[in-house]
Write a protein that holds these residues in place. Sequence first.
Motif, mmCIF file in Angstrom:
data_model
loop_
_atom_site.group_PDB
_atom_site.id
_atom_site.type_symbol
_atom_site.label_atom_id
_atom_site.label_comp_id
_atom_site.label_asym_id
_atom_site.label_seq_id
_atom_site.Cartn_x
_atom_site.Cartn_y
_atom_site.Cartn_z
ATOM 1 N N ILE A 22 -0.964 4.490 -1.871
ATOM 2 C CA ILE A 22 -0.113 3.319 -2.114
ATOM 3 C C ILE A 22 0.876 3.604 -3.239
ATOM 4 O O ILE A 22 2.077 3.310 -3.136
ATOM 5 C CB ILE A 22 -0.983 2.092 -2.454
ATOM 6 N N TYR B 47 -3.866 -2.361 4.807
ATOM 7 C CA TYR B 47 -3.032 -2.768 3.681
ATOM 8 C C TYR B 47 -1.710 -3.371 4.173
ATOM 9 O O TYR B 47 -1.297 -4.444 3.711
ATOM 10 C CB TYR B 47 -2.743 -1.562 2.788
ATOM 11 N N LEU C 122 -4.782 2.191 5.140
ATOM 12 C CA LEU C 122 -3.356 1.910 4.965
ATOM 13 C C LEU C 122 -2.864 0.917 6.022
ATOM 14 O O LEU C 122 -2.039 0.049 5.739
ATOM 15 C CB LEU C 122 -2.549 3.203 5.017
#
Length: 460
Positions: free
Chosen positions: A345, A308, A305
């Motif tokens: 997500i 990301y 994450l």
Amino acid sequence: MAQPHNSFHIPTLLVLFFFQLPFSWCDHVQVATPPLPILPLPSYSQLKWQQREIIMFLHLGVNTFTDSEWGTGRESPSVFDPMGLDAAQWADAAVEADVSLMILTAKHHDGFCLWPSRYTDHSVARSPWKNGRGDVVREFVDAVRARGIDAGLYLSPWDRHDTRYGHVKLYNEYYLAQLQELLTRYGDVREIWFDGAKGPNAPNMTYYFNEWFSMVKELQSAINIFSDAGPDVRWIGNEKGYAGTTCWSTINGTSLSIGNGSIIDYLNTGDPKGTNWLPAECDVSIRKGWFWHKSQAPKKLTELLEIYYKSVGRNCVLLLNVPPNSTGLVSESDVRRLKQFRGAIDTIFSTNLAGECSVGASSQRGGENGGFGPKNVLDDDHLWTYWAPSEDEKENYWIEFRMRNKRITFNVVRIQEAIGLGQRIKKHEIYVDGVRVAKGTTVGYKRLHRLEMGIVQGLG
């Protein structure tokens, strides 16, 4: 697991979104013309690439069986025997992760080819896998296309096996011949990967990149070429998957060269005065290594994450490597982590709180009925619908969201720019009830802010 807090999709200073009104002759409303773009602009294939957000790399070869990252080129093809190879399983894992493009290492630095090339015997044709009659590239492209996924290929310029390497004319002829094989045998290829990786003791070698790129474009009209210098997609300058906090899709191509370590910082940030549209791709592996190693495990969800937010959330595409194991399958632990990653997500961005708000702005192009009002930002088209301020307003543009009689709670803010008209935002700030909660420089296709103060409650 990531905290499933709501996100807030809020455009801010200078953010532009284009609004396409439904048209009929009996109900004609004249609207203002769109603002002029700022050059350079992305191509159609670059825009499609940008919207993918997450794509997948697959490193497979002799290194998978020798516990290596960089093969020597002296490995026997006999070591390559992924007896359970199932490209459909790779593609299924990608589908569950909402990946729309997969890139396979057709040849890595060791020179071993995953297809039966006519120009070398150092390939699957000399391996025990399928008695030398197998073709990994064929199985890969067939599997991904059957699932609606686009195919990409990596062909390493550095070749530690072939004796033509170091002989400029001979090796460039060999490389171009293999490019032609890959780009004519296997149908449409949407991205091809070139890099400048080479060991310190490698023979001197001049690559004919211009000839290679011209051949690629001749054979595949819709393809994007990746390298340090593009010409369609650039490297971000590291293998951590992190873009700079400032990240322009524009850069000066004349300042770039493949394999030049001195331009890493420039690649990472881009250039606001750049004359080429050359967006960045962030490559990183789900494991420590690029090839599968029995001793390694996938990264934690929190790490993925973080990647990301620092790649997709900074105007880039994330290229996540997921290496098949020696059986020829993506390891179950990696499949599970991919599912968790996609699930996190989807949960984080499941509710766009801005959609529940009333919205106003400092001004709008063409006035109240000009077709560029702030409500345009609330739809699902993040490229061709936008709010545009009046040209009479020269600075300090703002857009405001209000929730009536209700508090909203969030810890992520998403901003997007209408990059079809170029990239122009240099600075932005975000306030909640008069308190600044985030600030930044570039936006581009997508900018994500995880609020440092944590969860924010805004009073409507």
